[in-house]
Design a protein around this motif. Structure first.
Motif, PDB file in Angstrom:
ATOM      1  N   VAL A  70     -22.694 -17.205 -10.013  1.00  0.00           N
ATOM      2  CA  VAL A  70     -23.622 -18.174  -9.438  1.00  0.00           C
ATOM      3  C   VAL A  70     -25.013 -17.539  -9.444  1.00  0.00           C
ATOM      4  N   THR A  72     -28.916 -18.045  -8.523  1.00  0.00           N
ATOM      5  CA  THR A  72     -29.752 -18.835  -7.630  1.00  0.00           C
ATOM      6  C   THR A  72     -31.210 -18.410  -7.795  1.00  0.00           C
ATOM      7  N   GLU A  75     -36.652 -22.896  -8.143  1.00  0.00           N
ATOM      8  CA  GLU A  75     -36.741 -24.024  -9.068  1.00  0.00           C
ATOM      9  C   GLU A  75     -37.952 -23.902 -10.000  1.00  0.00           C
ATOM     10  N   VAL A 108     -25.787 -22.518 -12.071  1.00  0.00           N
ATOM     11  CA  VAL A 108     -27.173 -22.259 -11.704  1.00  0.00           C
ATOM     12  C   VAL A 108     -27.557 -23.238 -10.600  1.00  0.00           C
ATOM     13  N   ASN A 109     -27.874 -22.694  -9.454  1.00  0.00           N
ATOM     14  CA  ASN A 109     -28.298 -23.497  -8.299  1.00  0.00           C
ATOM     15  C   ASN A 109     -29.759 -23.193  -8.025  1.00  0.00           C
ATOM     16  N   GLU A 110     -30.640 -24.032  -8.552  1.00  0.00           N
ATOM     17  CA  GLU A 110     -32.064 -23.815  -8.314  1.00  0.00           C
ATOM     18  C   GLU A 110     -32.422 -24.220  -6.884  1.00  0.00           C
ATOM     19  N   ILE A 111     -33.263 -23.416  -6.288  1.00  0.00           N
ATOM     20  CA  ILE A 111     -33.714 -23.666  -4.917  1.00  0.00           C
ATOM     21  C   ILE A 111     -35.118 -24.263  -4.968  1.00  0.00           C
ATOM     22  N   TRP A 116     -36.750 -21.296   0.359  1.00  0.00           N
ATOM     23  CA  TRP A 116     -36.330 -19.907   0.186  1.00  0.00           C
ATOM     24  C   TRP A 116     -37.339 -19.040   0.921  1.00  0.00           C
TER      25      TRP A 116
END
Length: 139
Positions: A70, A72, A75, A108-111, A116
């Protein structure tokens, strides 16, 4: 900045193989995000390797799963093309580290910006861009 969590079945990686995998994945993520490989960005790229204890991870078919990675990032750094390249590299790196043809899932977990924080301060794209420009001037 980027946070990477790698989960493998218990006993899949030696400590040495895990360390090599962590470094290679960190380098691949920085490259994919277009960030310089400086001490600052390297220290802000965290890679965790976790083992899932036997019996605590399974597929729906009741078989042990492969490797889950994963990623992160903030974005806006990864395009679909960069995601694909990163996924191919991470899959290759995970298979080399495990010495198997394991199934490797890359998520892929874009924040979104503003979601953040580090040490209580929000991480902003403009600030990261300043650090990138500073690194470029130092070269």
């Amino acid at each position: 900045m980027p946070l990477v969590e790698i989960t493998v079945p218990e006993g899949t990686l030696s400590e040495a193989a895990a360390q090599v995998l962590q470094q290679r994945v960190a380098d691949s993520v920085l490259t994919a995000m277009g960030l310089p490989h400086t001490d600052f960005f390297a220290s802000a790229t965290w890679v965790y390797v976790r083992e899932a204890a036997k019996g605590l991870a399974t597929t729906g078919a009741g078989t042990p799963p492969g490797v889950l990675v994963v990623v992160t990032p903030l974005e806006g750094f990864l395009t679909p093309e960069r995601n694909e390249t990163l996924s191919v590299e991470i899959t290759r790196e995970a298979r080399e580290a495990t010495g198997t043809d394991a199934v490797v899932w890359v998520v892929v977990n874009e924040i979104p910006e503003g979601n953040w924080a580090v040490n209580g301060a929000l991480t902003r794209r403009a600030k990261i861009d300043e650090f990138v420009a500073e690194a470029a001037r130092a070269q």
